[in-house]
Design a protein around this motif. Sequence first.
Motif, PDB file in Angstrom:
ATOM      1  N   CYS A   1      47.204 -14.191 -18.724  1.00  0.00           N
ATOM      2  CA  CYS A   1      47.152 -14.696 -17.357  1.00  0.00           C
ATOM      3  C   CYS A   1      46.098 -15.794 -17.226  1.00  0.00           C
ATOM      4  O   CYS A   1      45.141 -15.852 -18.010  1.00  0.00           O
TER       5      CYS A   1
ATOM      6  N   THR B   1      50.074 -12.161 -12.574  1.00  0.00           N
ATOM      7  CA  THR B   1      50.770 -10.926 -12.196  1.00  0.00           C
ATOM      8  C   THR B   1      50.897 -10.075 -13.447  1.00  0.00           C
ATOM      9  O   THR B   1      50.697 -10.566 -14.559  1.00  0.00           O
TER      10      THR B   1
ATOM     11  N   GLU C   1      60.499 -12.503 -16.687  1.00  0.00           N
ATOM     12  CA  GLU C   1      59.526 -12.666 -17.762  1.00  0.00           C
ATOM     13  C   GLU C   1      59.423 -14.131 -18.177  1.00  0.00           C
ATOM     14  O   GLU C   1      58.328 -14.641 -18.438  1.00  0.00           O
TER      15      GLU C   1
ATOM     16  N   PHE D   1      57.327 -15.820 -15.760  1.00  0.00           N
ATOM     17  CA  PHE D   1      55.939 -15.392 -15.928  1.00  0.00           C
ATOM     18  C   PHE D   1      55.248 -16.164 -17.045  1.00  0.00           C
ATOM     19  O   PHE D   1      54.092 -16.591 -16.903  1.00  0.00           O
TER      20      PHE D   1
ATOM     21  N   SER E   1      50.021 -17.851 -18.333  1.00  0.00           N
ATOM     22  CA  SER E   1      50.991 -17.023 -17.610  1.00  0.00           C
ATOM     23  C   SER E   1      50.535 -16.807 -16.172  1.00  0.00           C
ATOM     24  O   SER E   1      49.380 -17.068 -15.814  1.00  0.00           O
ATOM     25  N   LEU E   2      51.463 -16.318 -15.355  1.00  0.00           N
ATOM     26  CA  LEU E   2      51.154 -16.060 -13.958  1.00  0.00           C
ATOM     27  C   LEU E   2      50.111 -14.963 -13.819  1.00  0.00           C
ATOM     28  O   LEU E   2      49.972 -14.095 -14.692  1.00  0.00           O
TER      29      LEU E   2
ATOM     30  N   VAL F   1      53.146  -8.230 -16.365  1.00  0.00           N
ATOM     31  CA  VAL F   1      54.284  -8.782 -17.092  1.00  0.00           C
ATOM     32  C   VAL F   1      55.560  -8.078 -16.617  1.00  0.00           C
ATOM     33  O   VAL F   1      55.689  -6.857 -16.745  1.00  0.00           O
TER      34      VAL F   1
END
Length: 674
Positions: free
Chosen positions: A613, A646, A655, A658, A643-644, A648
């Motif tokens: 993240c 949030t 995904e 993400f 990645s976001l 996974v």
Amino acid sequence: MRAIFIMEKEKTKRLIDFNRDGFDNEELVTIYKAIAKPRLIEEKMLILLRQGKITKWFSGWGQEGISVGSAYAMKQEEFILPMHRNLGVFTTRGIPLNRLFAQFQGKMSGFTKGRDRSFHFGTKDYNIVGMISHLGPQLGIADGIALANKLKGNDQATIVFTGDGGASEGDFHESLNVASVWDLPVIFAIENNCWGLSTPSNEQFRCKQFIDKGIGYGMDAFQVDGNNILDVIRTVRKIADSIRQKPRPFLLEFMTFRMRGHEEASGTKYYPDGIQDEWAKKDPVSNFETYLLEQGVLTEELVAQIHQDIKDEIQNGLDIAFAESPIEPDLQRELDDLYAPFEQKVILPTTDEKTEKRYIDAISDSLRESMVRYPELVIMGQDVAEYGGVFKVTEGFVEQFGKGRVRNTPICESAIVGAGLGLSIAGMKAIVEMQFADFATCGFNQIVNNLAKIHWRWGQNADVVVRMPTGANTAAGPFHSQSNEAWFFHTPGLKVVYPAFPGDAKGLLNAAIEDPNPVLFFEHKFLYRSIREDIPNDYYTTEIGKAGYVRKGDDLTIITYGLGVHWAMEALDAHPEISANIVDLKTLLPLDTETIYDSVRATGKVIVLHEDCMTGGIGGEIVALINENCFDALDAPVKRVASLDTPVPFAVALEKQFLPAERLKQALMELYEF
């Protein structure tokens, strides 16, 4: 003058029945000297505490029979893992008092160079492994030491202490269960002193007594009056001798009472009125002295002489410790002691023979070759034996190396990481497989507080590799796909390795196993069977702490690792007009800043890419380092792609959203055109 813990003879009524069978007069006097010493030390420490000459004290007053009796009963070469109230373990093992007092005062001649306090230290010279504040992890370490003893066939026992409060921790269950399943020669000694700080036993557990737990673990359990030193010695001797001949664990409950506060500042106002007076009548020191006077083993004159000799020894130790200068901070020394001394010498393959291997095959080859190279190496993990692990990395290993060295574990990450550390303390090597890196949360304390800190604290290396199958892109959801390397990147004392290619995976894993320091070895699950590379058939190592260029170019730099390297290559393949450096970090801790800075200065534009993240990821630290050290070379703001923020997600489309692969392509063009 008699010491203050001895009541006047005419006022003393002995409440403990001692059985001297098997102890001659000479030995009884020796035992008396041993139990008197920690009490006299404690009397002095309480005075020094009031004078401000020491800063904290955890009292073992009233529990000396347990500490002294247990240490006296064990062989000198056998390990003891004590806790707060076990001063008698340290004194009975013969640690020079000046070093002990220097430890209490934070002096250099103590055991931790002023970095830790009181009994938070170990010493292999005296076969003692000190505690950390989290209490329970000691038990798993004892499992590892006992496992080493069993594998070596050296007929040694191990004893580890916990309290009735500490036994509420999950490490207690995990460690006893592992010891029982593996028939480990270890004594789990519970000092049941009725209180966990201010919380009484009836709020700590609901069983009547701890020995009732023995049947649940399939082990024998005994209860002893911990204030009766002769019973303590006799029982520990009997159990230790039995498990030296037939390795298996025992649960030993010592009944006693904590006469003073958890530590002196806590006080004892929460105690019911009169309870200390009742337990004072069962004092292990005064009762034993009264008994020996009754038996004619001691005389008043001999008692006085013994006390004076001990007081002289205490004062001499204090004089030496007080005379020692305070520690002078030394920045380089603090940094140098973070890791056990080790200068890696890269080993090259002996032939040019290569075979195309998948990433997973390279990992397996490394493990197999290292198991041959290091007969003292043990692999532990869930389903790693006959099943070969969930990814089949260790398939066939049991047939080649046996179940002694390739060990299926119960589902208990904390105890197994602790056992790995115990193996290292006993001179062996350990590989612990996390079935998924996500599950490291269950062993987190052992990793960040024991493995990472133990050399810096008291010079004990942690020769443990924790294998971490990691990452997403496999539609496995939020509990099997996390990128959690940043958790450990933040922890001094660990090494964190994360290869992107089969050749590096083999060479770096071999190097990690060779290194006597704790290494977290991240293996991306998506790469296991998706990439291939010609790699040497021979054993070889790759330098830990050294990044490498996957591609060279002039327009910009992409700094990344793991699956990010492959995303970067794909993005550049889609844009042949862009000439870029791809820096594959390979090792995250220690970080190769030299290669990073060289690439940044060469191109002036930088993307830092990782699968983790965005917030709190490793990329933020790298960007900060670049800004601090290469600001003048930058032609554009440094971009992070990650990645976001949030968990996974499971569904493939979610995904994909993400993960940062698509966002990388956009960032690449923006930076190129800046």
